[in-house]
Design a protein around this motif. Structure first.
Motif, short mmCIF file in Angstrom:
data_model
loop_
_atom_site.label_atom_id
_atom_site.label_comp_id
_atom_site.label_asym_id
_atom_site.label_seq_id
_atom_site.Cartn_x
_atom_site.Cartn_y
_atom_site.Cartn_z
N SER A 62 -3.61 10.37 1.36
CA SER A 62 -3.57 10.99 0.04
C SER A 62 -2.86 12.34 0.13
O SER A 62 -2.74 12.94 1.20
CB SER A 62 -4.99 11.20 -0.48
OG SER A 62 -5.70 12.11 0.36
N GLN A 63 -2.40 12.83 -1.03
CA GLN A 63 -1.76 14.15 -1.06
C GLN A 63 -2.72 15.24 -0.61
O GLN A 63 -2.32 16.25 -0.04
CB GLN A 63 -1.27 14.44 -2.49
CG GLN A 63 -0.04 13.66 -2.90
CD GLN A 63 0.44 14.02 -4.29
OE1 GLN A 63 -0.36 14.27 -5.20
NE2 GLN A 63 1.76 14.07 -4.47
N TYR A 79 0.49 9.03 -0.75
CA TYR A 79 0.34 8.43 -2.08
C TYR A 79 -0.37 9.41 -3.01
O TYR A 79 -1.15 10.27 -2.56
CB TYR A 79 -0.44 7.11 -2.01
CG TYR A 79 -1.89 7.24 -1.57
CD1 TYR A 79 -2.90 7.54 -2.48
CD2 TYR A 79 -2.25 7.05 -0.23
CE1 TYR A 79 -4.22 7.65 -2.08
CE2 TYR A 79 -3.56 7.17 0.18
CZ TYR A 79 -4.55 7.46 -0.75
OH TYR A 79 -5.86 7.57 -0.34
N SER A 80 -0.10 9.24 -4.30
CA SER A 80 -0.76 10.07 -5.32
C SER A 80 -1.55 9.23 -6.31
O SER A 80 -2.36 9.77 -7.06
CB SER A 80 0.27 10.93 -6.07
OG SER A 80 1.26 10.11 -6.67
N THR A 81 -1.34 7.91 -6.31
CA THR A 81 -2.07 7.02 -7.21
C THR A 81 -2.61 5.84 -6.42
O THR A 81 -2.13 5.54 -5.31
CB THR A 81 -1.18 6.49 -8.35
OG1 THR A 81 -0.18 5.63 -7.79
CG2 THR A 81 -0.51 7.64 -9.12
N GLN A 82 -3.56 5.14 -7.03
CA GLN A 82 -4.11 3.96 -6.39
C GLN A 82 -3.03 2.91 -6.15
O GLN A 82 -2.98 2.27 -5.10
CB GLN A 82 -5.22 3.37 -7.28
CG GLN A 82 -5.87 2.11 -6.73
CD GLN A 82 -6.75 2.39 -5.53
OE1 GLN A 82 -7.61 3.28 -5.57
NE2 GLN A 82 -6.55 1.67 -4.45
N LYS A 83 -2.16 2.72 -7.11
CA LYS A 83 -1.11 1.72 -6.99
C LYS A 83 -0.16 2.07 -5.84
O LYS A 83 0.28 1.18 -5.09
CB LYS A 83 -0.31 1.60 -8.29
CG LYS A 83 0.75 0.48 -8.26
CD LYS A 83 1.46 0.35 -9.58
CE LYS A 83 2.42 -0.84 -9.56
NZ LYS A 83 3.38 -0.81 -8.45
N GLU A 84 0.17 3.34 -5.69
CA GLU A 84 1.04 3.75 -4.59
C GLU A 84 0.39 3.45 -3.25
O GLU A 84 1.07 3.03 -2.30
CB GLU A 84 1.36 5.24 -4.69
CG GLU A 84 2.33 5.59 -5.83
CD GLU A 84 2.65 7.07 -5.88
OE1 GLU A 84 2.12 7.83 -5.03
OE2 GLU A 84 3.41 7.48 -6.77
N ARG A 85 -0.92 3.65 -3.15
CA ARG A 85 -1.61 3.32 -1.90
C ARG A 85 -1.56 1.81 -1.66
O ARG A 85 -1.26 1.36 -0.55
CB ARG A 85 -3.07 3.80 -1.93
CG ARG A 85 -3.79 3.52 -0.62
CD ARG A 85 -5.22 4.00 -0.60
NE ARG A 85 -6.07 3.18 -1.44
CZ ARG A 85 -7.41 3.16 -1.35
NH1 ARG A 85 -8.01 3.91 -0.44
NH2 ARG A 85 -8.13 2.42 -2.15
#
Length: 366
Positions: A62-63, A79-85
């Motif tokens: 996470s950031q 990542y900054s969002t759940q989707k990015e993760r």
């Protein structure tokens, strides 16, 4: 960290395409995650480390932990969002279906999450391989443990300065933690045990408001962390009014510890080390059966880091294992004595890493 990743895969009993280490939310954090990534700070809640059989590693972070992640030699994906993760994990594992996970360190919800985002995933247990890899410390780990042991030893030797009749258990527990952090520890390894008098018969006693009396022994079990790595030491202090029984118990425990330490060397079975100490204690009729726990345990990123000296343990000792040696005698209604030190298995024997005084004349309450 490539050497650590390779070591983990070398301990696997079954081949896999990748190993995934995933943290939950505190306190559900997997020490093997930090081991594989070589990270000294940060929580990394719900972050993922992906290890490859060729030694490569990827940290999906996470950031919030981006700065701490830069201390790792792994490839970093932030990542900054759940989707990015989700997308990052799927991309790294796109050619992987047989995944090793740490059964001891991953939560059920994390395994369900991985099943949800990765098609046709098959889990195998990498926990034993991780445990075996972590038991053999590298030079960096040893130096961190050595530093933590030095701090704990120094504080153990300073306990008589603050230990006097009328002090409460929780006062001493707080003082010990404060003194360790004051000279370089990042935190305690675990909740400090401070037990006076009869409470010393309870190996995992929680400190309370009981005040030390002249006839009471004082047992202190504590340790600290340096860059996540633990120390663990116990010293038992003799009462102001020291009885013959206390002297006999103390000298029996101390001799048992010396015998066990002399036994330690590569190639020895861990159960045989326990037996040496246990047999000595049991040889004295009134103390037979009064050692109610194993002789010791592995030490590292966790205060119980895998492996033990116990009657059932069949681990063959290897160079660079770090263990505790902590015989004890416990008599309900009277009290108890435990003496604990941390040792490093060396080429021809072992090195004692904790150096606080422990001869009976040196551990008397003023």
């Amino acid at each position: 960290m490539k050497e650590r990743v390779n070591k983990i895969f070398s301990k696997m009993e079954e081949e896999c395409d990748a190993i995934v280490l995933m943290n939950g939310q505190e306190p559900m954090l997997d020490a093997s995650f930090y081991y594989a990534c070589g990270i000294d700070s940060g929580l990394f809640e719900e972050c993922v480390a992906i290890l490859q059989p060729d030694g490569r590693s990827t940290l999906v972070t996470s950031q919030l932990e981006e700065s701490a992640a830069k201390n790792s030699s792994a490839e970093i994906i932030t990542y900054s969002t759940q989707k990015e993760r989700d997308d990052a994990i799927k991309n790294v594992l796109k050619k992987s279906n047989k995944i090793g996970i740490n059964n001891r360190g991953i939560t059920y919800s994390s395994t369900q999450y991985l099943r949800k985002i990765i098609d046709n995933i098959e889990f195998i247990n990498a926990g034993n391989a991780l445990l075996k890899a972590r038991m053999i410390k590298d030079s960096d780990e040893i130096e961190k443990i050595r530093s933590a042991c030095k701090i704990a030893s120094s504080v153990a030797d300073s306990i008589p300065e603050v230990l006097s009749c009328g002090k409460t258990e929780y006062e001493l527990a707080a003082e010990i933690g404060y003194r360790m952090q004051k000279i370089g520890a990042s935190s305690t390894s675990f909740d400090t045990i401070a037990a006076f008098g009869k409470s010393a018969a309870e190996p995992h006693h929680s400190p309370g408001k009981y005040k030390l009396q002249k006839e009471d022994m004082g047992l202190f079990d504590f340790g600290c962390r340096v860059s996540r790595y633990c120390s663990d030491i116990t010293r038992t202090f003799a009462p102001v009014e020291c009885s013959d029984l206390f002297k006999k118990v103390y000298e029996t425990v101390l001799k048992a510890q010396y015998l066990a330490i002399e036994k330690i060397q590569p190639g020895i079975c861990s159960a045989d080390v326990d037996k040496v100490a246990r047999d000595h204690i049991d040889s004295i009729s009134e103390f037979k059966g009064k050692m109610i726990h194993s002789l010791g345990h592995g030490l590292g990123l966790d205060v119980h880091d895998g492996g033990s000296f116990s009657p059932k343990s069949q681990i063959i000792l290897e160079e660079n294992m770090v263990m505790t040696v902590e015989p004890g005698i416990y008599i309900p209604g009277w009290g108890g004595v435990r003496i604990e030190d941390d040792i490093l298995v060396t080429k021809n024997g072992c090195e004692v890493l904790t150096h606080a005084k422990k001869e009976l004349d040196d551990v008397k309450i003023a």
